[in-house]
Design a protein around this motif. Sequence first.
Motif, mmCIF file in Angstrom:
data_model
loop_
_atom_site.group_PDB
_atom_site.id
_atom_site.type_symbol
_atom_site.label_atom_id
_atom_site.label_comp_id
_atom_site.label_asym_id
_atom_site.label_seq_id
_atom_site.Cartn_x
_atom_site.Cartn_y
_atom_site.Cartn_z
ATOM 1 N N THR A 54 0.819 -1.213 0.000
ATOM 2 C CA THR A 54 0.000 0.000 0.000
ATOM 3 C C THR A 54 0.855 1.265 0.000
ATOM 4 N N SER A 55 2.061 1.187 0.569
ATOM 5 C CA SER A 55 2.918 2.380 0.607
ATOM 6 C C SER A 55 3.364 2.812 -0.791
ATOM 7 N N LEU A 56 3.271 1.893 -1.771
ATOM 8 C CA LEU A 56 3.666 2.239 -3.142
ATOM 9 C C LEU A 56 2.686 3.202 -3.801
ATOM 10 N N PHE A 57 1.485 3.286 -3.240
ATOM 11 C CA PHE A 57 0.445 4.086 -3.877
ATOM 12 C C PHE A 57 0.130 5.349 -3.082
ATOM 13 N N THR A 58 1.103 5.802 -2.331
ATOM 14 C CA THR A 58 0.959 7.071 -1.622
ATOM 15 C C THR A 58 1.403 8.217 -2.526
ATOM 16 N N LEU A 223 13.819 2.612 -12.995
ATOM 17 C CA LEU A 223 14.333 1.488 -12.218
ATOM 18 C C LEU A 223 15.132 1.967 -11.013
ATOM 19 N N ARG A 224 15.985 2.971 -11.208
ATOM 20 C CA ARG A 224 16.782 3.491 -10.087
ATOM 21 C C ARG A 224 15.882 4.165 -9.053
ATOM 22 N N ALA A 225 14.860 4.883 -9.520
ATOM 23 C CA ALA A 225 13.936 5.524 -8.588
ATOM 24 C C ALA A 225 13.218 4.471 -7.745
ATOM 25 N N ALA A 226 12.831 3.356 -8.386
ATOM 26 C CA ALA A 226 12.174 2.282 -7.630
ATOM 27 C C ALA A 226 13.136 1.667 -6.619
ATOM 28 N N GLN A 227 14.397 1.496 -6.998
ATOM 29 C CA GLN A 227 15.381 0.949 -6.065
ATOM 30 C C GLN A 227 15.580 1.879 -4.869
ATOM 31 N N LEU A 228 15.703 3.176 -5.142
ATOM 32 C CA LEU A 228 15.917 4.133 -4.056
ATOM 33 C C LEU A 228 14.731 4.156 -3.102
ATOM 34 N N TYR A 229 13.527 4.122 -3.665
ATOM 35 C CA TYR A 229 12.347 4.124 -2.797
ATOM 36 C C TYR A 229 12.263 2.839 -1.986
ATOM 37 N N GLY A 230 12.543 1.708 -2.624
ATOM 38 C CA GLY A 230 12.455 0.435 -1.918
ATOM 39 C C GLY A 230 13.469 0.308 -0.807
ATOM 40 N N VAL A 231 14.700 0.765 -1.058
ATOM 41 C CA VAL A 231 15.732 0.702 -0.023
ATOM 42 C C VAL A 231 15.354 1.588 1.163
ATOM 43 N N ASN A 233 12.380 2.435 2.171
ATOM 44 C CA ASN A 233 11.139 2.068 2.863
ATOM 45 C C ASN A 233 11.037 0.576 3.175
ATOM 46 N N GLY A 234 12.103 -0.152 2.908
ATOM 47 C CA GLY A 234 12.121 -1.571 3.249
ATOM 48 C C GLY A 234 11.219 -2.445 2.409
ATOM 49 N N ASN A 235 10.870 -2.009 1.208
ATOM 50 C CA ASN A 235 10.019 -2.826 0.325
ATOM 51 C C ASN A 235 10.581 -2.797 -1.100
ATOM 52 N N ILE A 236 11.842 -3.150 -1.235
ATOM 53 C CA ILE A 236 12.485 -3.066 -2.542
ATOM 54 C C ILE A 236 11.876 -4.052 -3.537
ATOM 55 N N LEU A 237 11.489 -5.239 -3.087
ATOM 56 C CA LEU A 237 10.860 -6.202 -3.998
ATOM 57 C C LEU A 237 9.565 -5.631 -4.559
ATOM 58 N N SER A 239 8.705 -2.501 -4.816
ATOM 59 C CA SER A 239 8.991 -1.358 -5.679
ATOM 60 C C SER A 239 9.439 -1.804 -7.065
ATOM 61 N N LEU A 240 10.269 -2.836 -7.122
ATOM 62 C CA LEU A 240 10.732 -3.345 -8.410
ATOM 63 C C LEU A 240 9.598 -3.995 -9.193
ATOM 64 N N VAL A 241 8.678 -4.661 -8.497
ATOM 65 C CA VAL A 241 7.520 -5.238 -9.175
ATOM 66 C C VAL A 241 6.679 -4.140 -9.814
ATOM 67 N N LEU A 242 6.471 -3.045 -9.084
ATOM 68 C CA LEU A 242 5.693 -1.933 -9.638
ATOM 69 C C LEU A 242 6.394 -1.332 -10.855
ATOM 70 N N ALA A 243 7.717 -1.158 -10.780
ATOM 71 C CA ALA A 243 8.461 -0.633 -11.932
ATOM 72 C C ALA A 243 8.336 -1.569 -13.131
ATOM 73 N N ALA A 244 8.393 -2.879 -12.870
ATOM 74 C CA ALA A 244 8.247 -3.844 -13.959
ATOM 75 C C ALA A 244 6.872 -3.746 -14.596
ATOM 76 N N VAL A 245 5.840 -3.584 -13.796
ATOM 77 C CA VAL A 245 4.481 -3.460 -14.334
ATOM 78 C C VAL A 245 4.360 -2.216 -15.211
ATOM 79 N N ILE A 246 4.967 -1.115 -14.776
ATOM 80 C CA ILE A 246 4.920 0.119 -15.579
ATOM 81 C C ILE A 246 5.611 -0.093 -16.922
ATOM 82 N N PHE A 247 6.791 -0.719 -16.905
ATOM 83 C CA PHE A 247 7.497 -1.011 -18.151
ATOM 84 C C PHE A 247 6.658 -1.913 -19.053
#
Length: 300
Positions: A54-58, A223-231, A233-237, A239-247
């Motif tokens: 849920t934190s990905l959609f803030t 991809l780097r933005a997703a990595q930075l956000y995941g690191v 906020n402790g939800n890097i997996l 964040s990367l899934v969301l980036a993959a869906v966008i791509f």
Amino acid sequence: MSTQQSVLFDAPGPRARRAILLGNVVGAIVVLGVAALVLVALGDKGQLAPELWTSLFTADAWQYYFIPGLQNTLRAAGFAIVGALAFGLLFGTGRLSQLRAVRIVSGIVVEFFRAVPVLLMMIFFWLLLGFNNVDDAPFLAVVFALVLYNGSVIAELVRSGVGNLPKGQGEAGLAIGLTTGQTLRSIQLPQALIAMLPALVSQLVVVLKDSALGQIITYNELLRAAQLYGVGNGNILQSLVLAAVIFIVINWLLTLVARWLSRFLSGRTAGATAAGPGIGNPTVVAGGPTEDAPAGSVTR
């Protein structure tokens, strides 16, 4: 439209169709089973906890990370595709030149940049620009590398697109008094560009995917933005899934556009059109005379 078809294998009979159906069902069950095992393992590790997703959609996640990252990805891809088109047209027509020296030089340039890995070129330009204190060196390095590689692919599309036109197109230009160069510029190249357009749109998929390599040289793309956000906020997996869906969504839309263009333009040029797989290989297929565009026609 041409009714000629290529048959690669015999049509399967009833027994073969049942075997294919059974293989598909078994394969689907295996895939679903593996997916279920992965979900169970992730659940045991706590990776399916609702708060991690849920934190990905803030508003903060999108305002400061995902939207800026997507903008940087599209920015690099936009500059790269424009530069690649110019590069491809220049060296593609160079490979079709009547001057042997021009053909040789163009061929060496195209084959060299097609052979060099995109990431290697990105690192090279990043270090070169960084040592010379050039502003926005990561962005420029990404664009330069994408232009050189994808421009070389487009150059091959230009060469093959012109080569796959019916010979009557060139002969018609010579018959009305045009030189070989004028025939190429006025008759053959415009038709080849129309035939190439779906493949060029598919090449955008390659540009977008390869732009993600920029995260290795600190370019702040999606991809780097997703990595930075995941690191942070402790939800890097997640964040990367969301980036993959966008791509996936963007590339899927581009693929749909390429397929639509292939159908729409199929009767508007003497060269055959193909949407292309979007993997960086020339995709203009051999064309021939059709009822709508006979071999002796100049253009439509």
